[in-house]
Design an enzyme around this catalytic site. Structure first.
Site: not given
Length: 282
Positions: A11, A130
């Site tokens: 990330d 998500d």
């Protein structure tokens, strides 16, 4: 039998690898190119590179970082964040990405999935989902939906498992900031129909907690689609990887914190899975 894949995730925010809990409280984990090289040396099966604020900040992904990363590693590279068009996908593939991951743009413009799959092939189009669990509370809160992450334990279990049926996970976009009202299971079926070749499924409730993968969410998605599913969010031990493969049908498992900070290694996980009769590439 196809081997199960172990995939580290980078990330990236402001050019640095970061990791947090439940998509917040981010802390630095290093330079993305250097981190990618280390995973290449430790025989990770693939690498996922996500620019986690690109969509929220309405900017394109760091193409230069993608190029540098692709030049240093010799495993499949999936890149996501800030992708909004077929041209963005072409640019990333030309920069060295093997696959691209789209989330926000896929929800806003579902036909982008079809257009990209037809142009570049389904095998390189990953849709990231998500998902956060939402439940209906009894009594005064009966008609209000809340993510379980904001409830205390007594409220969280007061509804009983029998009421957590269809519609219990909502899709979020913009790096987990924006609720969409979409049911995660139904959306997974839709992205498969549109031509996605793979789903990157992240449990927002479990992300960074190291309490194990969200087996219920992962199982629900895996049993309703025929394309590969990458489970993400919650890995803390070698046993967690075993359970997600043995109990859900996931094709791959993704992790960040436990790998970035040296708590366990990719090789540790693979050797343990081999002992437990899960097929992996050593």
């Amino acid at each position: 039998m196809l081997t199960k894949r172990i995939i580290p995730c980078l990330d990236v925010k402001d050019g640095r690898v970061v990791k947090g809990v439940n998509f917040v409280s981010l802390r630095d984990a290093g330079d993305p190119v250097s981190v990618a090289e280390s995973y290449n040396d430790h025989r990770a099966d693939e690498l996922v590179f996500l620019d986690i604020t690109a969509s929220y900040e309405r900017r394109s992904i760091f193409i230069d970082v993608v190029k540098q990363t692709a030049e240093k590693i010799f495993m499949p590279l999936t890149v996501g964040g800030g992708i909004g068009s077929v041209q963005d996908i072409r640019d990333l593939l030309n920069a060295g990405a093997d696959k691209v991951s789209i989330n926000t743009a896929a929800v806003k413009h579902p036909n982008l999935i079809r257009d990209a799959a037809q142009r570049f092939g389904s095998q390189c189009i990953v849709v990231a989902i998500d998902a956060k669990r939402v439940i209906e509370l009894p009594s005064s809160k009966q008609n209000t939906k809340f993510p379980t992450s904001v409830l205390d334990p007594s409220e969280r279990f007061s509804v009983g498992k029998e009421k957590l049926n269809k519609g219990q996970w909502e899709v979020f976009t913009h790096g987990g900031r924006t609720p969409t009202g979409k049911d995660a299971v139904q959306w997974a079926q839709e992205v498969e129909r549109l031509g996605a070749g793979e789903i990157l499924l992240t449990s927002m409730d479990y992300d960074g907690t190291k309490n194990g993968f969200d087996l219920a969410l992962t199982k629900s998605i895996c049993r309703t689609v025929n394309i590969p599913v990458i489970a993400s969010g919650g890995a803390g031990t070698k046993e967690d990887f075993y359970h997600v493969f043995a109990e859900t049908g996931a094709d791959a498992a993704l992790a960040a914190s436990v790998f970035h900070y040296g708590e366990i290694s990719v090789q540790d996980v693979k050797e343990y899975l081999k002992i437990k009769s899960i097929e992996v590439r050593l």
